[in-house]
Design an enzyme around this catalytic site. Structure first.
Site, PDB file in Angstrom:
ATOM      1  CD  GLU A 157       2.578  -4.969   0.404  1.00  0.00           C
ATOM      2  OE1 GLU A 157       3.222  -6.004   0.661  1.00  0.00           O
ATOM      3  OE2 GLU A 157       1.960  -4.310   1.254  1.00  0.00           O
TER       4      GLU A 157
ATOM      5  CB  SER B 270      -0.904  -6.030   2.683  1.00  0.00           C
ATOM      6  OG  SER B 270      -1.074  -5.597   4.000  1.00  0.00           O
TER       7      SER B 270
ATOM      8  NE  ARG C  53       3.646  -2.319   2.769  1.00  0.00           N
ATOM      9  CZ  ARG C  53       3.437  -1.713   3.935  1.00  0.00           C
ATOM     10  NH1 ARG C  53       4.064  -0.586   4.211  1.00  0.00           N
ATOM     11  NH2 ARG C  53       2.624  -2.231   4.831  1.00  0.00           N
TER      12      ARG C  53
END
Ligand code: EPU
Length: 337
Positions: free
Chosen positions: A333, A237, A162
């Site tokens: 995130e 997420s 990520r």
């Protein structure tokens, strides 16, 4: 190219947060983009694409550029592979469907991820054992300062979990205009070992899956766990899964013998943040219009009128409790604006 004033960004972000853009411009070509970046009367610009990985916490006092540049084109191919140039404003999942229609393999595990192709390299999107970096060939981006187009190789992008160059050193400097993706034309390498893909296929009596079967299995799993942004505002997420080193992991797993984990290397163990959050009792909890999804604790949701600040408060409460209970710090995130 038309500049509009005082536009609500509610329909431009998947969290459905209602903040205002002082100025707003729809960008449908690289020319538009270059022109917009040269406008002198707007000192600040703010880029929004699929709006699926951001939490807006305040009005945007800038010129918002909505990247809506379309196009999918095969640029080269061999007997085995194909390289496809996909313009930044293409919806990621529509591109996956296009690839499946042409029987091009490699992205079937990344079916149904919200967002646009142009933002996929920024956080190296991934799901079910496959990440963008596995199929990424190169991308083109415009330099915000001088409007030149620069080509970034996979090496330049410096992808991580990520993570990428565009989230670190390149932040705020470039706008990705297209991504070149390399897919297989035959002998597709299926990746069905991750999560519940295998059991989803067995449930449907599929023993020799095609890339389409894998995609359909992933879609079914995602639909059963993750809320669709059209039904309920969310950003996938919200947190990254924390990565522990061997020593930290040993301390953690001795105290929490039932915890799920993925061994990434000898010294890297990924712990699902969703599990940690669920253990703290947050799963399915609602605080006003901000909440934690009932089927996947990693996903924060907006039931209607939550503000960005309501979501942040909830996120902070979760971070604190996970830290107190497990001595592990989890990090968002999504980009918090
Ligand atoms: N789990 C719980 N409770 C929860 C959620 C998860 O106990 O509320 C446990 C599950 O039982 C499982 C483990 O945690 O043992 C992992 O759960 P899951 O397979 O749902 O995956 P994840 O690690 O929570 C990651 C990605 C997702 C991606 C899935 C599948 C991150 C931050 N998230 O989630 O990506 O779809 O794996 O590959 O890495 C996204 O980035 O927006 C996203 C949805």
């Amino acid at each position: 190219m038309k500049i509009q004033k005082n536009i609500s960004l509610k329909k431009y972000n998947t969290f459905g947060i209602d903040v205002n853009a002082k100025y707003f411009c729809e960008i449908t070509s690289i020319n538009d983009l270059s022109e917009a970046l040269q406008l002198k009367e707007y000192p600040e610009i703010f880029v929004i694409s699929g709006g699926s990985n951001m939490l807006l916490t305040k009005d945007i006092n800038a010129l918002v550029l909505h990247i809506n540049i379309k196009g999918i084109q095969i640029i080269s191919e061999t007997d085995q592979n194909v390289i496809i140039k996909v313009m930044a404003g293409e919806n990621w999942h529509n591109f996956v469907l296009w690839a499946l229609e042409h029987n091009f393999g490699g992205i079937e595990n990344m079916s149904f991820i919200p967002g646009n192709v142009g933002t996929s390299p920024i956080q190296n999107i991934g799901a079910y054992g496959v990440e963008l970096k596995d199929v990424f060939y190169s991308c083109e981006a415009i330099d915000i300062n001088n409007q030149t187009i620069r080509v970034f190789s996979k090496f330049d992008c410096n992808f991580g979990y990520r993570e990428s160059f565009f989230k670190r050193e390149g932040k705020g400097k470039y706008i990705i205009t297209s991504v070149n993706i390399k897919l297989t034309k035959n002998n597709h390498k299926l990746n069905t070992s991750y999560g519940t893909i295998e059991s989803e296929l067995t449930k449907n009596n599929i023993t020799k899956p095609s890339i389409k079967d894998v995609s359909e299995a992933v879609i079914a799993i995602r639909k059963s766990k993750l809320p669709g942004p059209k039904e309920i505002g969310n950003s996938g997420s919200f947190f990254k899964n924390p990565i522990l080193n061997y020593k930290e992991f040993n301390v953690f797993i001795t105290k929490n013998i039932d915890a799920p984990y993925y061994k990434m290397s000898e010294d890297e163990y990924k712990i699902p943040a969703g599990w940690l959050i669920e253990q703290c009792g947050f799963k399915g909890k609602r605080f006003g219009d901000a909440g934690v999804h009932e089927k996947q604790a990693l996903v924060l949701v907006n039931y209607g009128d939550a503000s960005g600040k309501d979501i942040i408060h909830l996120a902070q409460k979760i971070i604190n409790e996970v830290d107190t209970k497990f001595e592990i710090t989890i990090f968002p995130e999504v980009n918090i604006i």
